[in-house]
Design an enzyme around this catalytic site. Sequence first.
Site, mmCIF file in Angstrom:
data_model
loop_
_atom_site.group_PDB
_atom_site.id
_atom_site.type_symbol
_atom_site.label_atom_id
_atom_site.label_comp_id
_atom_site.label_asym_id
_atom_site.label_seq_id
_atom_site.Cartn_x
_atom_site.Cartn_y
_atom_site.Cartn_z
ATOM 1 N N ASP A 142 3.192 9.234 -0.891
ATOM 2 C CA ASP A 142 4.305 9.827 -1.630
ATOM 3 C C ASP A 142 3.848 10.745 -2.764
ATOM 4 O O ASP A 142 4.642 11.521 -3.283
ATOM 5 C CB ASP A 142 5.236 8.734 -2.160
ATOM 6 C CG ASP A 142 6.036 8.107 -1.008
ATOM 7 O OD1 ASP A 142 5.882 8.566 0.143
ATOM 8 O OD2 ASP A 142 6.793 7.160 -1.247
ATOM 9 N N GLY A 197 4.367 14.979 -3.241
ATOM 10 C CA GLY A 197 4.353 15.439 -4.626
ATOM 11 C C GLY A 197 5.412 14.698 -5.406
ATOM 12 O O GLY A 197 6.537 15.167 -5.560
ATOM 13 N N TYR A 210 13.557 6.437 0.324
ATOM 14 C CA TYR A 210 13.337 5.500 -0.781
ATOM 15 C C TYR A 210 13.539 6.163 -2.139
ATOM 16 O O TYR A 210 13.266 7.341 -2.302
ATOM 17 C CB TYR A 210 11.906 4.965 -0.748
ATOM 18 C CG TYR A 210 11.739 3.654 -0.006
ATOM 19 C CD1 TYR A 210 12.306 2.480 -0.488
ATOM 20 C CD2 TYR A 210 11.002 3.586 1.175
ATOM 21 C CE1 TYR A 210 12.153 1.280 0.192
ATOM 22 C CE2 TYR A 210 10.850 2.383 1.856
ATOM 23 C CZ TYR A 210 11.420 1.236 1.359
ATOM 24 O OH TYR A 210 11.272 0.058 2.025
ATOM 25 N N HIS A 267 3.918 -1.098 0.139
ATOM 26 C CA HIS A 267 3.964 0.042 -0.785
ATOM 27 C C HIS A 267 2.769 -0.151 -1.718
ATOM 28 O O HIS A 267 2.792 -1.049 -2.558
ATOM 29 C CB HIS A 267 5.230 0.049 -1.639
ATOM 30 C CG HIS A 267 6.525 0.055 -0.877
ATOM 31 N ND1 HIS A 267 7.377 1.126 -0.863
ATOM 32 C CD2 HIS A 267 7.121 -0.893 -0.104
ATOM 33 C CE1 HIS A 267 8.448 0.838 -0.124
ATOM 34 N NE2 HIS A 267 8.309 -0.388 0.345
HETATM 35 CU CU LIG Z 1 9.733 -1.242 1.402
#
Ligand SMILES: [Cu+2]
Length: 373
Positions: free
Chosen positions: A24, A29, A108, A161
Amino acid sequence: MSISEMVVPYGDPRPPFHRKSAFDVGDYGLGYCANSLLLGCDCLGAIKYFDATFNDHNGQPTCIKNAVCLHEEDAGLLWKHTEYRTGKVSVTRSRALIISFVVTVVNYEYAVYWTFYQDGTINFQIKATGELSTNIFADGEEQAGYGTIVAEGIIGQFHQHMFAVRLDTMIDGLRNTVSTVDVEPLEGEFGSKDNPYGQGFRVREGRLANSAESRTSVSPATSRIWKISNDSEINPITKRPTAWKLIPMNSAPLMAKQGSLIRARAGFAEHSVWVTKQNDEHLFAAGFYVNQSRGGDGLPSWISTEDNIIDEDVVLWHTFGVTHIPRVEDFPVMPVETCGFTLKPNCFFTANPALDVPPSSKEVNKSKLVNCH
Ligand SMILES: [Cu+2]
């Protein structure tokens, strides 16, 4: 202190999901994805906004209004003591100074908070929210075991993540040393000379001497923290170097194995902490050209020179994350999932630095009783 990189690898072993891994920062960016924040919705209270100016793809300036928010919040109890002999009560409430922004990276949202407290604590928090990246079941398809059914015909795959932050530390000056600090029971068994009653424990410090051996990972069983100290500044109380500590959240390591494409590209996620000598070119933990990279750049290559990192201008890289096993409750929009870390002064000051914070008073904070009749 900055967010250097983040990656979201997925756990479904079937192709093409081995390629599903958004970086990400390097791909999207992160800063370019910042929201224009709204007073009274994103931010409550007395707010100062900052605009962010970037260059667009043609090199022209472009501005995101109200990209960064600065404000204060009440943060609950700071310290309290009731003197049991006299009944005298001292209570001080904590106030947090918060610098925040929110990015939308396709499905997200990541809400980012740097929070500064009056006792010197600095907390970094990322709240992941928004929508899961889902897949659709074919008619009659069996569950494969790499995701959760979050709604009829819709599957949320297991994923992580993983974030990397870059901390260009300057504890009491430019030259710092980083150590691991573990708490361990004494080696001697019950009844032995050095541990006669069996309950003894101590702290074991390990100075990280060069960048290659700085790669270290969380250790919840020994309450591991990382200490960043300045060898030339001595605390007059402890007679030891002044220091701060990094307190990790003890998150799971990267699941992808050695040899996988994602582990090569996201080498930074192999360890919780890396320490390098400061270098103006070294900003992005997965390297400078992340899009379509096959790995080889970034932290793993920077530590290969085995630079001395004792009493040097060092940069501490910290990786942590959320291992996300989706729930039905994450659908259709996900309540925040939080991760981060904390920095605290560790024998840096000569006493509690929050002693001069005024006591709480209802004349100031306007608290009032609710009449329930
Ligand atoms: Cu997740």
